[in-house]
Design a protein around this motif. Sequence first.
Motif, PDB file in Angstrom:
ATOM      1  N   ILE A   4      15.029  29.536  34.019  1.00  0.00           N
ATOM      2  CA  ILE A   4      15.956  30.069  33.033  1.00  0.00           C
ATOM      3  C   ILE A   4      15.165  30.993  32.118  1.00  0.00           C
ATOM      4  N   GLU A   5      15.515  32.272  32.142  1.00  0.00           N
ATOM      5  CA  GLU A   5      14.870  33.270  31.301  1.00  0.00           C
ATOM      6  C   GLU A   5      15.873  33.702  30.242  1.00  0.00           C
ATOM      7  N   THR A   6      15.494  33.534  28.993  1.00  0.00           N
ATOM      8  CA  THR A   6      16.371  33.847  27.882  1.00  0.00           C
ATOM      9  C   THR A   6      15.731  34.932  27.034  1.00  0.00           C
ATOM     10  N   ILE A   7      16.481  35.987  26.746  1.00  0.00           N
ATOM     11  CA  ILE A   7      16.003  37.052  25.880  1.00  0.00           C
ATOM     12  C   ILE A   7      16.841  37.022  24.609  1.00  0.00           C
ATOM     13  N   VAL A   8      16.175  36.821  23.475  1.00  0.00           N
ATOM     14  CA  VAL A   8      16.865  36.715  22.190  1.00  0.00           C
ATOM     15  C   VAL A   8      16.092  37.479  21.114  1.00  0.00           C
ATOM     16  N   LYS A  13      14.093  32.684  18.158  1.00  0.00           N
ATOM     17  CA  LYS A  13      13.181  32.028  19.091  1.00  0.00           C
ATOM     18  C   LYS A  13      13.025  30.536  18.807  1.00  0.00           C
ATOM     19  N   ASP A  14      12.699  30.177  17.580  1.00  0.00           N
ATOM     20  CA  ASP A  14      12.437  28.771  17.258  1.00  0.00           C
ATOM     21  C   ASP A  14      13.662  27.892  17.453  1.00  0.00           C
ATOM     22  N   GLU A  15      14.840  28.411  17.093  1.00  0.00           N
ATOM     23  CA  GLU A  15      16.077  27.650  17.281  1.00  0.00           C
ATOM     24  C   GLU A  15      16.367  27.424  18.767  1.00  0.00           C
ATOM     25  N   VAL A  16      16.145  28.467  19.570  1.00  0.00           N
ATOM     26  CA  VAL A  16      16.395  28.354  21.011  1.00  0.00           C
ATOM     27  C   VAL A  16      15.427  27.356  21.644  1.00  0.00           C
ATOM     28  N   LYS A  21      14.392  22.010  24.068  1.00  0.00           N
ATOM     29  CA  LYS A  21      13.636  20.755  24.040  1.00  0.00           C
ATOM     30  C   LYS A  21      14.548  19.560  23.771  1.00  0.00           C
ATOM     31  N   LYS A  22      15.595  19.771  22.980  1.00  0.00           N
ATOM     32  CA  LYS A  22      16.541  18.688  22.688  1.00  0.00           C
ATOM     33  C   LYS A  22      17.266  18.232  23.952  1.00  0.00           C
ATOM     34  N   VAL A  23      17.467  19.148  24.892  1.00  0.00           N
ATOM     35  CA  VAL A  23      18.110  18.816  26.170  1.00  0.00           C
ATOM     36  C   VAL A  23      17.167  18.004  27.057  1.00  0.00           C
ATOM     37  N   GLY A  24      15.868  18.104  26.786  1.00  0.00           N
ATOM     38  CA  GLY A  24      14.925  17.313  27.559  1.00  0.00           C
ATOM     39  C   GLY A  24      13.938  18.115  28.373  1.00  0.00           C
ATOM     40  N   ALA A  68      23.310  24.932  25.366  1.00  0.00           N
ATOM     41  CA  ALA A  68      22.506  24.720  24.160  1.00  0.00           C
ATOM     42  C   ALA A  68      21.955  26.048  23.639  1.00  0.00           C
ATOM     43  N   ILE A  69      21.487  26.892  24.546  1.00  0.00           N
ATOM     44  CA  ILE A  69      20.969  28.200  24.155  1.00  0.00           C
ATOM     45  C   ILE A  69      22.075  29.029  23.502  1.00  0.00           C
ATOM     46  N   ALA A  70      23.222  29.103  24.161  1.00  0.00           N
ATOM     47  CA  ALA A  70      24.330  29.911  23.640  1.00  0.00           C
ATOM     48  C   ALA A  70      24.802  29.417  22.287  1.00  0.00           C
ATOM     49  N   SER A  71      24.794  28.114  22.084  1.00  0.00           N
ATOM     50  CA  SER A  71      25.304  27.573  20.820  1.00  0.00           C
ATOM     51  C   SER A  71      24.432  27.949  19.633  1.00  0.00           C
ATOM     52  N   VAL A  72      23.124  28.114  19.839  1.00  0.00           N
ATOM     53  CA  VAL A  72      22.258  28.475  18.713  1.00  0.00           C
ATOM     54  C   VAL A  72      21.958  29.970  18.638  1.00  0.00           C
ATOM     55  N   ALA A  73      22.074  30.694  19.753  1.00  0.00           N
ATOM     56  CA  ALA A  73      21.691  32.103  19.760  1.00  0.00           C
ATOM     57  C   ALA A  73      22.847  33.058  19.473  1.00  0.00           C
ATOM     58  N   CYS A  74      24.079  32.589  19.630  1.00  0.00           N
ATOM     59  CA  CYS A  74      25.228  33.476  19.470  1.00  0.00           C
ATOM     60  C   CYS A  74      25.558  33.711  17.999  1.00  0.00           C
TER      61      CYS A  74
END
Length: 104
Positions: A4-8, A13-16, A21-24, A68-74
Amino acid sequence: MKKIETIVPSGKKDEVIAAIKKVGVGGVTVHQVQGQGAQDPPLVGEFFSRDMIICVADDPKVDEIINAIASVACTGTKGDGKVFVTEVVDALDICTKKRGTMDI
């Protein structure tokens, strides 16, 4: 396994990473990158600094990680970023020489 490659934007960055990590997922790789949008201005024609966060996870976790990524990055504005998911066909832990699916 999936990569999974995420560009934000760098400010997310820190929130993502915390959300991943919260997902495991324990390990991530971060790169500072530059890019430009492919759609309408203002994101076309100039390069913007972003962070790319890469993680590898077992298939059952992928949807949870993406959500999880979308919820914090959007933020609801253009330039929030992208998530790319690709198949990982093999992996090798250099130290232990273990191959295949493992906790990466």
